[in-house]
Structures are given as C-alpha cells and as structure tokens.
Design a protein around this motif. Sequence first.
Motif, mmCIF file in Angstrom:
data_model
loop_
_atom_site.group_PDB
_atom_site.id
_atom_site.type_symbol
_atom_site.label_atom_id
_atom_site.label_comp_id
_atom_site.label_asym_id
_atom_site.label_seq_id
_atom_site.Cartn_x
_atom_site.Cartn_y
_atom_site.Cartn_z
ATOM 1 N N UNK A 364 -30.644 -19.026 68.141
ATOM 2 C CA UNK A 364 -30.913 -20.304 68.813
ATOM 3 C C UNK A 364 -31.372 -21.346 67.799
ATOM 4 N N UNK A 365 -32.229 -20.942 66.883
ATOM 5 C CA UNK A 365 -32.723 -21.890 65.883
ATOM 6 C C UNK A 365 -31.590 -22.340 64.954
ATOM 7 N N UNK A 366 -30.699 -21.435 64.586
ATOM 8 C CA UNK A 366 -29.547 -21.830 63.769
ATOM 9 C C UNK A 366 -28.687 -22.858 64.500
ATOM 10 N N UNK A 367 -28.466 -22.632 65.795
ATOM 11 C CA UNK A 367 -27.673 -23.576 66.578
ATOM 12 C C UNK A 367 -28.379 -24.928 66.681
ATOM 13 N N UNK A 368 -29.681 -24.896 66.893
ATOM 14 C CA UNK A 368 -30.437 -26.153 66.944
ATOM 15 C C UNK A 368 -30.361 -26.903 65.620
ATOM 16 N N UNK A 369 -30.456 -26.170 64.529
ATOM 17 C CA UNK A 369 -30.380 -26.814 63.211
ATOM 18 C C UNK A 369 -29.029 -27.502 63.018
ATOM 19 N N UNK A 370 -27.962 -26.822 63.437
ATOM 20 C CA UNK A 370 -26.645 -27.445 63.322
ATOM 21 C C UNK A 370 -26.568 -28.696 64.192
ATOM 22 N N UNK A 371 -27.098 -28.626 65.405
ATOM 23 C CA UNK A 371 -27.075 -29.791 66.292
ATOM 24 C C UNK A 371 -27.818 -30.968 65.666
ATOM 25 N N UNK A 391 -29.323 -25.139 72.523
ATOM 26 C CA UNK A 391 -30.371 -24.419 73.244
ATOM 27 C C UNK A 391 -29.901 -23.060 73.761
ATOM 28 N N UNK A 392 -28.613 -22.940 73.993
ATOM 29 C CA UNK A 392 -28.055 -21.684 74.483
ATOM 30 C C UNK A 392 -27.310 -20.931 73.379
ATOM 31 N N UNK A 393 -27.478 -21.373 72.137
ATOM 32 C CA UNK A 393 -26.804 -20.734 71.021
ATOM 33 C C UNK A 393 -25.396 -21.228 70.782
ATOM 34 N N UNK A 394 -24.993 -22.316 71.445
ATOM 35 C CA UNK A 394 -23.646 -22.878 71.304
ATOM 36 C C UNK A 394 -23.772 -24.378 71.013
ATOM 37 N N UNK A 395 -22.956 -24.856 70.062
ATOM 38 C CA UNK A 395 -22.945 -26.275 69.714
ATOM 39 C C UNK A 395 -21.515 -26.796 69.813
ATOM 40 N N UNK A 428 -12.722 -26.061 71.489
ATOM 41 C CA UNK A 428 -13.013 -25.983 72.908
ATOM 42 C C UNK A 428 -12.622 -27.290 73.570
ATOM 43 N N UNK A 429 -12.230 -27.200 74.845
ATOM 44 C CA UNK A 429 -12.016 -28.423 75.621
ATOM 45 C C UNK A 429 -10.566 -28.752 75.835
ATOM 46 N N UNK A 430 -10.244 -30.018 75.659
ATOM 47 C CA UNK A 430 -8.925 -30.516 75.986
ATOM 48 C C UNK A 430 -9.007 -31.414 77.208
ATOM 49 N N UNK A 431 -7.909 -32.064 77.544
ATOM 50 C CA UNK A 431 -7.897 -32.930 78.715
ATOM 51 C C UNK A 431 -8.721 -34.176 78.491
ATOM 52 N N UNK A 432 -9.334 -34.685 79.561
ATOM 53 C CA UNK A 432 -10.038 -35.968 79.506
ATOM 54 C C UNK A 432 -11.229 -35.938 78.558
ATOM 55 N N UNK A 433 -11.856 -34.749 78.418
ATOM 56 C CA UNK A 433 -13.048 -34.668 77.580
ATOM 57 C C UNK A 433 -12.709 -34.489 76.104
ATOM 58 N N UNK A 434 -11.469 -34.259 75.800
ATOM 59 C CA UNK A 434 -11.054 -34.137 74.422
ATOM 60 C C UNK A 434 -11.305 -32.760 73.835
ATOM 61 N N UNK A 435 -10.984 -32.652 72.553
ATOM 62 C CA UNK A 435 -11.148 -31.393 71.835
ATOM 63 C C UNK A 435 -12.402 -31.447 70.982
ATOM 64 N N UNK A 436 -13.147 -30.367 71.026
ATOM 65 C CA UNK A 436 -14.423 -30.291 70.317
ATOM 66 C C UNK A 436 -14.449 -29.045 69.454
ATOM 67 N N UNK A 437 -15.150 -29.143 68.309
ATOM 68 C CA UNK A 437 -15.447 -27.948 67.550
ATOM 69 C C UNK A 437 -16.513 -27.172 68.312
ATOM 70 N N UNK A 438 -16.348 -25.870 68.360
ATOM 71 C CA UNK A 438 -17.355 -25.022 69.007
ATOM 72 C C UNK A 438 -17.950 -24.073 67.972
ATOM 73 N N UNK A 439 -19.244 -24.150 67.803
ATOM 74 C CA UNK A 439 -19.964 -23.266 66.895
ATOM 75 C C UNK A 439 -20.901 -22.385 67.708
ATOM 76 N N UNK A 440 -20.751 -21.082 67.548
ATOM 77 C CA UNK A 440 -21.535 -20.108 68.307
ATOM 78 C C UNK A 440 -22.406 -19.306 67.352
ATOM 79 N N UNK A 441 -23.674 -19.207 67.677
ATOM 80 C CA UNK A 441 -24.632 -18.521 66.797
ATOM 81 C C UNK A 441 -24.630 -17.019 67.061
ATOM 82 N N UNK A 442 -23.464 -16.403 66.885
ATOM 83 C CA UNK A 442 -23.370 -14.960 67.066
ATOM 84 C C UNK A 442 -23.513 -14.216 65.745
#
Length: 462
Positions: A364-371, A391-395, A428-442
Amino acid sequence: MSSATVGLLAFCLSCTSWAALTLRRNIILSTSSSSSISSSSLASLQSSNLLLAAVEKLTKELESNPSHHCFDASLWARIEGLPRKLPTHGIGGLKALSILEPIVLGGRARLDDPGFFAHMDPPANIESVAASLWQVGTNQNLLHPDVAPSARLLQKIVIKWLAEFFSCDGGHFTSGSTVANLTAIWAAREVKKIKRVVASKNSHNSVKKAADILGLDFVAVNDISADCSTLDLSDACLVLTAGTTSSGEIEPLERFGSAWVHCDAAWNGPMRLSRKHGMRLDGIEDCDSVVFSCHKWLFQPKGCGVVLWKNSEKAEEKIAYGAGYLATPTVGVGGSQPATVVPLLCTLLAWGQDGVAERIDRGVENARNLARLVSSDSRFELWTGNGGRGEEGVVLWRRRDVGMENDRDIAGRVRDRMKEEGAFVSLSGGGAKGWWFRSVAANDHIDVDYFWEAVVRAAAAV
C-alpha cells in the motif's frame, strides 16, 4: 536477492542433494554384490539426477539479475524449433530440461523485477516455492482421504485460521477466484433459491459467467450504494467487490436487503490480516460468502483460491456430491485438487500474521508513493474515480499529452517505451474514460524510485 532467500534456496538444494546422494548410496549398497545395476535402481538414479538438475537450474535463474528484454527473437526461434508432432521416441529427462530451460526459465515474465509495477500477479515467495517441491513431488489429491490423509487435515487448519478474519466458520480451496465465485453463487442459488445476481458494472467477468452457467439473470448496476438502495433484492445474490480488477475499488460492504450477499475479495481479501488497513474491509463479516485469491496478495503459486462461508454446514451440504468410489462427498465444483495448502501453510507459519501484514502494508505504501510522484509531475495525471489512487494497492495514471484518451495503440506504444527503460505497467480502461496505466503493488521487490526514474527517462524519449 535477500540473504534469507539465498539461504532457503540453498537449503532446498541441499535437501534435494542429500536425498539424491542417499538414493545413490542405497543403490550402490544394494548392488555391491551383483555385477550390474537393476533397471529399477537405474531408474531411481536417473530420477535423482533429474531432480537435482531441475532445482539447480531454478536456483540459478532465481538468483540471476533481472533482464528487461527476456523474451527475444532467439526464444521465438527455440519455440519454433520444438517438434511439430509428438515425438515417437523420447530424448530423456535431462536433455528435455536442457531444451526447455532457456524457454521456460529464460523466457519467463520477471515478476520480481524492481521495475515490475503492473499486474495482480506477484512472484511466489520462496517459502512456498520450497514447500511446493513437497506438494508436487508427493502429488497429493484432496479428493479422497486415502490419497491425501494429512493434506486434508492441513486444509481444515488453514481454512479455520483464515475464516476467523472474516467471521466465517469454514470453506475450502479452489483453483482460483473464478471457480470460488461460481461455487459461492451456486450455494446462494441452492440455499436461498435466488433468481438474480446483482453486481456493479466493475465486477469481475467471472460473476456474470457464474450467473450464465447457473441459469440466473445478471443485473449490472452503475453504483452499488445509489442503485441497490432502491432495488428489491429479496430474490437476489448481491455480489460486492473488494478490489475491482481495473482500479482496486472497494465497494460498500452492505447487504442492501439482499437474500444472499457475496464478496468477491480476490485482490483485497488478504488486507483483512493487516492491523493497519484491515478496517477498510469492515462489513465483510456480514457477508454470507467471501472469496479471495491466495496467489495474489498472499504471494502463492498459481492457482490457489479460497471460498469461505458464514454457515459452511448449510452451504456445503447443498453443493456436495457423493459416489460409490468416494469415501466422502466432494464439495463444490472441483473434483481432484492438489494440496496447495502445503505451500500456503509453510508461508503462514514462516511469516505469521505480522509478516503477511508487513508485506501488504508495504505494498500500500509503495502504491501511495507512486501516486504522490504522479501527482507531483505535471506531465502525468492521476485517476480521479473510485480506487486507483494507491489506497487499495492499485494506481491508475497516464501521460497528459499523448492522446491516450481514445487510442489504445498510442497508450501501448508509450507503455512499450517505458518497458524498454525498465518500467513495467499494464493498461486499464478504454471507452469514454480513456486508457490508463495500471500499477499494482503485488511485487514485494518493487523499487519505486528505480521505477519512476525509468518512467522519467521514457517520458523524455517519447
């Protein structure tokens, strides 16, 4: 690689070596008075050599430095060089390993790379790798007491440990959360006679898949709180997601008057073991069923899922099937099942709750740092929807200036450039919200500063 990891790898190798040397000694003693080695003794000797070779190759690979370009043209050529038809004559185990080593080990995804900040797929922890040697080597099957006498008992112990964190009283292992979701919704249909499955549009596709398989209507809602508060759910199984695949969002964990409430906690379920973040799953204790994937935030090898029940006796009696060849009924969708409990039990004994929590908290802290890094750089933007901010480990994040909103190809090219620099992300994403990079703290080996330096280099190059 940490000294503890190297030490455990050395222990695995020494145990394997000791077993092989003991086997060789026994073969020599048993054949000392004869002029030749028996065919069975020769087969045992060859087996010990093969096992030693496999562990040595794996140890060497895990100790090697990460490589950002691990799947190249030479690997494609090796794969293309495999026989087009099943060979009539075998080449032997050692030669087969030598052919497969550069393909399977050299061409693997480097899930432990310090720049791998991508999928919900962690590298398996070394404790589970070691114990998996026993699991695979003994080939236990939880289908029947005769073929897994101790493993079946170990499963009950570990299920009890985990169930207590969710106020459940039992459950069983599955091959993953897709099968676990199907199992839970099946029980809901049998126990409560539900006719519909209601879930958010962000739920995992296994939820709709389960509804289709079970012949139930599937209703997708836009907003759990707003929509479910106005729906009659007295004949429905309400599926709530604790960690959506796209953004990691934890949906409101309430019953909303549903006949059965199920929580798909495939990603965030293990967060319940964290004293620091476990309260984010408050309300999950009121669910009739909960599932999560141990091969996500419990760092286990694929595939290891868990389904837990508020009332296991009532749920499992409805989905249990006996047969004349079985000493006890099988429960749930699966039949034969490997003893995935063994590496999980080894991990939990080695780490304890504190060790699991430490790794989740660090994630979670790694994900927060990236955010924070994304938010502080004007070239990038951070997702503003639910979840996706660490906050949930995903950015979820993206470049502002490359037109990714409607073009996956452009987003993919930017991602490829980042990968060349050593920063691995998914899309992640597509459509109206567009495409986003997804970083997961796994990945517990992620180095956020190293990762971000690679991102900055890529940004300057594109």
